[in-house]
Design an enzyme around this catalytic site. Sequence first.
Site, PDB file in Angstrom:
ATOM      1  N   THR A 267       0.729  -1.108  -0.128  1.00  0.00           N
ATOM      2  CA  THR A 267       0.040   0.065   0.104  1.00  0.00           C
ATOM      3  C   THR A 267       0.904   1.378  -0.040  1.00  0.00           C
ATOM      4  O   THR A 267       0.510   2.206  -0.783  1.00  0.00           O
ATOM      5  CB  THR A 267      -0.895   0.002   1.217  1.00  0.00           C
ATOM      6  OG1 THR A 267      -1.474  -1.184   1.383  1.00  0.00           O
ATOM      7  CG2 THR A 267      -1.716   1.280   1.053  1.00  0.00           C
ATOM      8  N   ILE A 268       1.642   1.352   0.858  1.00  0.00           N
ATOM      9  CA  ILE A 268       2.560   2.557   0.908  1.00  0.00           C
ATOM     10  C   ILE A 268       3.757   2.526  -0.035  1.00  0.00           C
ATOM     11  O   ILE A 268       4.061   3.464  -0.715  1.00  0.00           O
ATOM     12  CB  ILE A 268       3.079   2.840   2.436  1.00  0.00           C
ATOM     13  CG1 ILE A 268       1.979   2.624   3.370  1.00  0.00           C
ATOM     14  CG2 ILE A 268       4.248   3.834   2.711  1.00  0.00           C
ATOM     15  CD1 ILE A 268       1.042   3.935   3.409  1.00  0.00           C
TER      16      ILE A 268
ATOM     17  N   GLY B 252       4.898   1.934  11.566  1.00  0.00           N
ATOM     18  CA  GLY B 252       4.451   0.735  12.228  1.00  0.00           C
ATOM     19  C   GLY B 252       5.675   0.280  12.806  1.00  0.00           C
ATOM     20  O   GLY B 252       5.401  -0.660  13.663  1.00  0.00           O
TER      21      GLY B 252
ATOM     22  N   CYS C  43       0.007   7.300   9.795  1.00  0.00           N
ATOM     23  CA  CYS C  43      -0.903   8.288   8.994  1.00  0.00           C
ATOM     24  C   CYS C  43      -1.643   9.143  10.043  1.00  0.00           C
ATOM     25  O   CYS C  43      -1.750  10.184   9.955  1.00  0.00           O
ATOM     26  CB  CYS C  43      -1.901   7.183   8.283  1.00  0.00           C
ATOM     27  SG  CYS C  43      -2.592   5.715   9.180  1.00  0.00           S
ATOM     28  N   ASN C  44      -2.134   8.581  10.896  1.00  0.00           N
ATOM     29  CA  ASN C  44      -2.925   9.212  12.223  1.00  0.00           C
ATOM     30  C   ASN C  44      -1.980  10.313  12.554  1.00  0.00           C
ATOM     31  O   ASN C  44      -2.316  11.488  12.995  1.00  0.00           O
ATOM     32  CB  ASN C  44      -3.627   8.394  13.382  1.00  0.00           C
ATOM     33  CG  ASN C  44      -4.866   7.905  12.730  1.00  0.00           C
ATOM     34  OD1 ASN C  44      -5.710   8.554  12.155  1.00  0.00           O
ATOM     35  ND2 ASN C  44      -4.881   6.541  12.897  1.00  0.00           N
TER      36      ASN C  44
ATOM     37  N   ARG D 186     -10.367   3.687  10.504  1.00  0.00           N
ATOM     38  CA  ARG D 186     -10.835   2.810   9.346  1.00  0.00           C
ATOM     39  C   ARG D 186     -10.168   1.297   9.891  1.00  0.00           C
ATOM     40  O   ARG D 186      -9.190   1.223  10.597  1.00  0.00           O
ATOM     41  CB  ARG D 186     -10.192   3.281   8.135  1.00  0.00           C
ATOM     42  CG  ARG D 186      -8.700   3.006   7.737  1.00  0.00           C
ATOM     43  CD  ARG D 186      -8.084   1.705   7.576  1.00  0.00           C
ATOM     44  NE  ARG D 186      -6.822   1.697   7.301  1.00  0.00           N
ATOM     45  CZ  ARG D 186      -6.087   1.151   8.339  1.00  0.00           C
ATOM     46  NH1 ARG D 186      -6.456   0.691   9.288  1.00  0.00           N
ATOM     47  NH2 ARG D 186      -4.737   1.114   8.053  1.00  0.00           N
TER      48      ARG D 186
ATOM     49  N   HIS E  66      -9.655   7.690   8.058  1.00  0.00           N
ATOM     50  CA  HIS E  66      -9.764   7.923   9.297  1.00  0.00           C
ATOM     51  C   HIS E  66     -10.548   9.242   9.525  1.00  0.00           C
ATOM     52  O   HIS E  66     -10.274  10.200   8.649  1.00  0.00           O
ATOM     53  CB  HIS E  66      -8.558   7.947  10.133  1.00  0.00           C
ATOM     54  CG  HIS E  66      -7.698   6.928   9.982  1.00  0.00           C
ATOM     55  ND1 HIS E  66      -7.963   5.573  10.479  1.00  0.00           N
ATOM     56  CD2 HIS E  66      -6.139   6.710   9.278  1.00  0.00           C
ATOM     57  CE1 HIS E  66      -6.682   4.612  10.176  1.00  0.00           C
ATOM     58  NE2 HIS E  66      -5.884   5.401   9.774  1.00  0.00           N
TER      59      HIS E  66
ATOM     60  N   GLN F 262      -5.501   7.222   5.033  1.00  0.00           N
ATOM     61  CA  GLN F 262      -4.582   6.420   5.479  1.00  0.00           C
ATOM     62  C   GLN F 262      -3.563   6.065   4.368  1.00  0.00           C
ATOM     63  O   GLN F 262      -2.317   5.594   4.619  1.00  0.00           O
ATOM     64  CB  GLN F 262      -4.860   5.445   6.482  1.00  0.00           C
ATOM     65  CG  GLN F 262      -5.565   4.078   5.680  1.00  0.00           C
ATOM     66  CD  GLN F 262      -6.875   4.159   5.125  1.00  0.00           C
ATOM     67  OE1 GLN F 262      -7.710   5.231   5.357  1.00  0.00           O
ATOM     68  NE2 GLN F 262      -7.309   3.370   4.201  1.00  0.00           N
TER      69      GLN F 262
HETATM   70  P1  NAD Z   1       1.234  -3.737   3.175  1.00  0.00           P
HETATM   71  O1  NAD Z   1       1.161  -5.013   3.780  1.00  0.00           O
HETATM   72  O2  NAD Z   1       0.157  -3.187   2.239  1.00  0.00           O
HETATM   73  O3  NAD Z   1       2.737  -3.644   2.252  1.00  0.00           O
HETATM   74  C1  NAD Z   1       3.727  -4.328   2.783  1.00  0.00           C
HETATM   75  C2  NAD Z   1       4.383  -5.049   1.655  1.00  0.00           C
HETATM   76  O4  NAD Z   1       5.736  -5.743   2.181  1.00  0.00           O
HETATM   77  C3  NAD Z   1       3.661  -6.169   0.898  1.00  0.00           C
HETATM   78  O5  NAD Z   1       3.940  -6.164  -0.509  1.00  0.00           O
HETATM   79  C4  NAD Z   1       4.484  -7.499   1.663  1.00  0.00           C
HETATM   80  O6  NAD Z   1       4.379  -8.606   0.741  1.00  0.00           O
HETATM   81  C5  NAD Z   1       5.806  -7.122   1.642  1.00  0.00           C
HETATM   82  N1  NAD Z   1       6.798  -7.792   2.791  1.00  0.00           N
HETATM   83  C6  NAD Z   1       6.590  -8.686   3.647  1.00  0.00           C
HETATM   84  N2  NAD Z   1       7.454  -9.259   4.014  1.00  0.00           N
HETATM   85  C7  NAD Z   1       8.753  -8.333   3.579  1.00  0.00           C
HETATM   86  C8  NAD Z   1       9.923  -8.585   3.805  1.00  0.00           C
HETATM   87  N3  NAD Z   1      10.442  -9.086   4.830  1.00  0.00           N
HETATM   88  N4  NAD Z   1      10.790  -7.664   3.052  1.00  0.00           N
HETATM   89  C9  NAD Z   1      10.292  -6.712   2.112  1.00  0.00           C
HETATM   90  N5  NAD Z   1       8.776  -6.707   1.895  1.00  0.00           N
HETATM   91  C10 NAD Z   1       8.082  -7.460   2.686  1.00  0.00           C
HETATM   92  O7  NAD Z   1       1.580  -2.769   4.324  1.00  0.00           O
HETATM   93  P2  NAD Z   1       1.512  -1.226   4.320  1.00  0.00           P
HETATM   94  O8  NAD Z   1       0.099  -0.805   4.586  1.00  0.00           O
HETATM   95  O9  NAD Z   1       2.054  -0.761   2.978  1.00  0.00           O
HETATM   96  O10 NAD Z   1       2.277  -0.815   5.654  1.00  0.00           O
HETATM   97  C11 NAD Z   1       3.796  -0.530   5.690  1.00  0.00           C
HETATM   98  C12 NAD Z   1       4.208   0.252   6.572  1.00  0.00           C
HETATM   99  O11 NAD Z   1       3.533   1.636   6.490  1.00  0.00           O
HETATM  100  C13 NAD Z   1       3.781  -0.417   8.104  1.00  0.00           C
HETATM  101  O12 NAD Z   1       4.960   0.097   8.976  1.00  0.00           O
HETATM  102  C14 NAD Z   1       2.461   0.550   8.381  1.00  0.00           C
HETATM  103  O13 NAD Z   1       2.456   0.668   9.693  1.00  0.00           O
HETATM  104  C15 NAD Z   1       3.166   1.918   7.833  1.00  0.00           C
HETATM  105  N6  NAD Z   1       1.788   2.571   7.496  1.00  0.00           N
HETATM  106  C16 NAD Z   1       0.805   2.256   7.073  1.00  0.00           C
HETATM  107  C17 NAD Z   1      -0.407   2.813   6.516  1.00  0.00           C
HETATM  108  C18 NAD Z   1      -1.682   1.980   5.956  1.00  0.00           C
HETATM  109  O14 NAD Z   1      -2.814   2.574   6.217  1.00  0.00           O
HETATM  110  N7  NAD Z   1      -1.812   1.247   5.032  1.00  0.00           N
HETATM  111  C19 NAD Z   1      -0.368   4.148   6.805  1.00  0.00           C
HETATM  112  C20 NAD Z   1       0.739   4.631   7.127  1.00  0.00           C
HETATM  113  C21 NAD Z   1       2.007   3.977   7.584  1.00  0.00           C
END
Ligand code: NAD
Length: 359
Positions: A13-14, A112, A142-143, A170, A221, A306
């Site tokens: 996602t990010i 995270g 995000c928050n 959310r 959110h 988010q």
């Molecule tokens: P996500 O699950 O959408 O994406 C994570 C990706 O990393 C996936 O493609 C997964 O397959 C991959 N992955 C798994 N193990 C791995 C490894 N060992 N090495 C490399 N890649 C690996 O997660 P996300 O939502 O993008 O979140 C990523 C970070 O951003 C987290 O720290 C999260 O807390 C933070 N974050 C998320 C959001 C949100 O709402 N989605 C918002 C702000 C911050």
Amino acid sequence: MAKIRVGVNGYGTIGKRVADAVVRQPDLELVGVAKTRPDYVARRAADRGYPLFVAGEGNPEKFRAAGLPVAGRLADLLGRVDVIVDASPEDVGRENQALYRQAGVRAIYQGGEEPDVAEASFSALANYDAGRGKRSLRVVSCNTTGLTRAAAVLLRHWGVEHWEATLVRRAADPAETKRGPIDGIVPTLDLPSHHGPDARTVLPELSIATAAVVVPTTLMHVHVNHVRLARAPAGAAELVAAFRASPRFHVFGPTEGVDGTPQAMEYARDRAGHGAATADLMENVLWERGIRLEGRDAYFFQAIHQESIVVPENIDALRAMFELADGPTSIATTDRTLGIGSAGTTPRPAVAASRPPVP
Ligand code: NAD
């Protein structure tokens, strides 16, 4: 000047959004992205021409079997970059830390991870200078990004005596079909919630207490805020004007028909390609009618997309780290290249010219 060479590890996602944003920057170069699984998101990287590296326990043969070109493993990517943006799942960034250190590359982690994963926590409007010259930074969640952006505006104009915020969170991102709840409201029973302390990793002096509930939605959110300001603004209009004047805020007016998050996201989808680079909403979203003032007590709602709000912050963190620009210049460059703050009006003339005459 040579561009800073950037890799993205964790293309979800990010990560996928950060990669797309890096490509648009004049001073950054995307060297490649690393992924563990050859899924549809990996295909997206290949379709965009991003060199694809295999991360973690991923198997390059499975990528090749899926028809995906493999440029190497994560170690190969680390050998070619100045900095890695780690956007792997929560706590995995910490596990990856040793790899980055071994390779001698700088690293940006996401919210995270625990704050001590990096030298400083970062939110561009609130503490850009804290990122200058660092070898590692953590872009807050995000928050927390939403809270610290709003804090930056309020602190600059009036000071903050104390802030109480309730975060309506959310339940999942749209693609996360295994998360919930799909019915029910789940309070976060730890009080106050961790978001207040997290905001203080960016703004140590901020007096803030937060509580959170999770609700069945995937769009955004919403924060319900009550802030006792140190000095009283002349009126609510002054608050509205300050938010409107700040980068990374969008304030919907009373006649726009935006009742809540569905119309806000629809607005974002509509402006994609018409000023904004994507269908995301990277600004803090406020409603003019939902900004009130009683003496020094300010009340306002804000909505946070988010999936995208931290994307511009990752770009600014890269610039701060390599001291490529001062805060306002970096923020302006990021916002211009991503179309943040765009009213969605840019390519209109071409459409008007091709319209048949009205009979
Ligand atoms: P996500 O699950 O959408 O994406 C994570 C990706 O990393 C996936 O493609 C997964 O397959 C991959 N992955 C798994 N193990 C791995 C490894 N060992 N090495 C490399 N890649 C690996 O997660 P996300 O939502 O993008 O979140 C990523 C970070 O951003 C987290 O720290 C999260 O807390 C933070 N974050 C998320 C959001 C949100 O709402 N989605 C918002 C702000 C911050």
